[in-house]
Write a protein that holds these residues in place. Structure first.
Motif, PDB file in Angstrom:
ATOM      1  N   LYS A 141      87.365  14.728  36.970  1.00  0.00           N
ATOM      2  CA  LYS A 141      88.414  15.726  37.187  1.00  0.00           C
ATOM      3  C   LYS A 141      88.010  16.697  38.295  1.00  0.00           C
ATOM      4  CE  LYS A 141      91.305  19.107  34.886  1.00  0.00           C
ATOM      5  NZ  LYS A 141      91.631  19.811  33.665  1.00  0.00           N
ATOM      6  N   ALA A 142      86.761  17.145  38.278  1.00  0.00           N
ATOM      7  CA  ALA A 142      86.271  18.057  39.313  1.00  0.00           C
ATOM      8  C   ALA A 142      86.321  17.395  40.686  1.00  0.00           C
ATOM      9  CB  ALA A 142      84.855  18.520  38.991  1.00  0.00           C
ATOM     10  N   PHE A 143      85.929  16.109  40.737  1.00  0.00           N
ATOM     11  CA  PHE A 143      85.970  15.381  42.003  1.00  0.00           C
ATOM     12  C   PHE A 143      87.401  15.274  42.499  1.00  0.00           C
ATOM     13  CE2 PHE A 143      86.463  11.302  44.243  1.00  0.00           C
ATOM     14  CZ  PHE A 143      85.644  11.550  45.330  1.00  0.00           C
ATOM     15  N   ASP A 144      88.319  14.929  41.612  1.00  0.00           N
ATOM     16  CA  ASP A 144      89.720  14.779  41.987  1.00  0.00           C
ATOM     17  C   ASP A 144      90.321  16.106  42.451  1.00  0.00           C
ATOM     18  OD1 ASP A 144      92.121  13.201  42.234  1.00  0.00           O
ATOM     19  OD2 ASP A 144      92.858  14.251  40.456  1.00  0.00           O
ATOM     20  N   GLU A 145      90.000  17.176  41.739  1.00  0.00           N
ATOM     21  CA  GLU A 145      90.565  18.485  42.075  1.00  0.00           C
ATOM     22  C   GLU A 145      89.972  19.063  43.357  1.00  0.00           C
ATOM     23  OE1 GLU A 145      90.025  20.780  38.504  1.00  0.00           O
ATOM     24  OE2 GLU A 145      91.804  19.908  37.560  1.00  0.00           O
ATOM     25  N   SER A 146      88.796  18.594  43.745  1.00  0.00           N
ATOM     26  CA  SER A 146      88.188  19.116  44.974  1.00  0.00           C
ATOM     27  C   SER A 146      88.980  18.707  46.212  1.00  0.00           C
ATOM     28  CB  SER A 146      86.743  18.626  45.112  1.00  0.00           C
ATOM     29  OG  SER A 146      86.714  17.256  45.475  1.00  0.00           O
ATOM     30  N   LYS A 147      89.721  17.611  46.115  1.00  0.00           N
ATOM     31  CA  LYS A 147      90.520  17.067  47.217  1.00  0.00           C
ATOM     32  C   LYS A 147      89.664  16.720  48.436  1.00  0.00           C
ATOM     33  CE  LYS A 147      94.403  17.722  45.022  1.00  0.00           C
ATOM     34  NZ  LYS A 147      94.786  16.709  44.119  1.00  0.00           N
ATOM     35  N   ALA A 148      88.343  16.706  48.282  1.00  0.00           N
ATOM     36  CA  ALA A 148      87.457  16.387  49.392  1.00  0.00           C
ATOM     37  C   ALA A 148      87.286  14.883  49.548  1.00  0.00           C
ATOM     38  CB  ALA A 148      86.093  17.046  49.189  1.00  0.00           C
ATOM     39  N   GLY A 149      87.431  14.164  48.462  1.00  0.00           N
ATOM     40  CA  GLY A 149      87.281  12.723  48.503  1.00  0.00           C
ATOM     41  C   GLY A 149      85.851  12.306  48.798  1.00  0.00           C
ATOM     42  N   VAL A 150      85.691  11.021  49.065  1.00  0.00           N
ATOM     43  CA  VAL A 150      84.370  10.480  49.350  1.00  0.00           C
ATOM     44  C   VAL A 150      83.829  11.077  50.648  1.00  0.00           C
ATOM     45  CG1 VAL A 150      83.094   8.358  49.842  1.00  0.00           C
ATOM     46  CG2 VAL A 150      84.841   8.372  48.071  1.00  0.00           C
ATOM     47  N   LYS A 151      84.696  11.365  51.601  1.00  0.00           N
ATOM     48  CA  LYS A 151      84.260  11.988  52.853  1.00  0.00           C
ATOM     49  C   LYS A 151      83.601  13.333  52.568  1.00  0.00           C
ATOM     50  CE  LYS A 151      85.785  13.468  57.420  1.00  0.00           C
ATOM     51  NZ  LYS A 151      84.890  14.578  57.448  1.00  0.00           N
ATOM     52  N   GLY A 152      84.115  14.056  51.607  1.00  0.00           N
ATOM     53  CA  GLY A 152      83.530  15.344  51.240  1.00  0.00           C
ATOM     54  C   GLY A 152      82.115  15.202  50.718  1.00  0.00           C
ATOM     55  N   ILE A 153      81.840  14.092  50.037  1.00  0.00           N
ATOM     56  CA  ILE A 153      80.484  13.840  49.549  1.00  0.00           C
ATOM     57  C   ILE A 153      79.555  13.632  50.737  1.00  0.00           C
ATOM     58  CG2 ILE A 153      79.032  12.193  48.303  1.00  0.00           C
ATOM     59  CD1 ILE A 153      81.379  11.810  46.384  1.00  0.00           C
ATOM     60  N   GLY A 154      80.016  12.869  51.712  1.00  0.00           N
ATOM     61  CA  GLY A 154      79.218  12.658  52.916  1.00  0.00           C
ATOM     62  C   GLY A 154      79.026  13.946  53.696  1.00  0.00           C
ATOM     63  N   ASP A 155      80.089  14.728  53.824  1.00  0.00           N
ATOM     64  CA  ASP A 155      79.993  15.995  54.546  1.00  0.00           C
ATOM     65  C   ASP A 155      79.043  16.972  53.867  1.00  0.00           C
ATOM     66  OD1 ASP A 155      81.790  14.992  56.362  1.00  0.00           O
ATOM     67  OD2 ASP A 155      83.516  16.118  55.578  1.00  0.00           O
ATOM     68  N   ALA A 156      78.927  16.874  52.539  1.00  0.00           N
ATOM     69  CA  ALA A 156      78.034  17.762  51.786  1.00  0.00           C
ATOM     70  C   ALA A 156      76.588  17.272  51.841  1.00  0.00           C
ATOM     71  CB  ALA A 156      78.493  17.860  50.330  1.00  0.00           C
TER      72      ALA A 156
END
Length: 78
Positions: free
Chosen positions: A17-32
């Motif tokens: 749910k937290a991942f979905d609500e972040s709206k960052a997606g998998v790209k957001g994981i890479g960016d982080a």
């Protein structure tokens, strides 16, 4: 991810749910700059006998010389 009991399932659902609500997606994981795959993306077979061990290697490409210019471009990219 192996989910054994209800508290594990609750944790997994909260993470999803937290991942979905972040709206960052998998790209957001890479960016982080995450260096470890989050557990919500690990799905092991339900039957432990189905586990397979695969050995692989990731080639390292040194592009340091490519910054010198196009003179050595053909040598660097080969």
């Amino acid at each position: 991810m192996l989910v054994g009991n209800s508290s594990d399932q609750d944790l997994l659902l909260k993470q999803l749910k937290a991942f979905d609500e972040s709206k960052a997606g998998v790209k957001g994981i890479g960016d982080a700059r995450i260096t470890k795959i989050p557990p919500i993306f690990i799905h092991l077979p339900r039957d432990p006998d189905q586990l397979t061990h695969t050995e692989f290697s990731v080639p390292v490409v040194d592009l340091a010389d490519s910054a010198v210019g196009m003179i050595r471009h053909a040598e660097v990219v080969v």
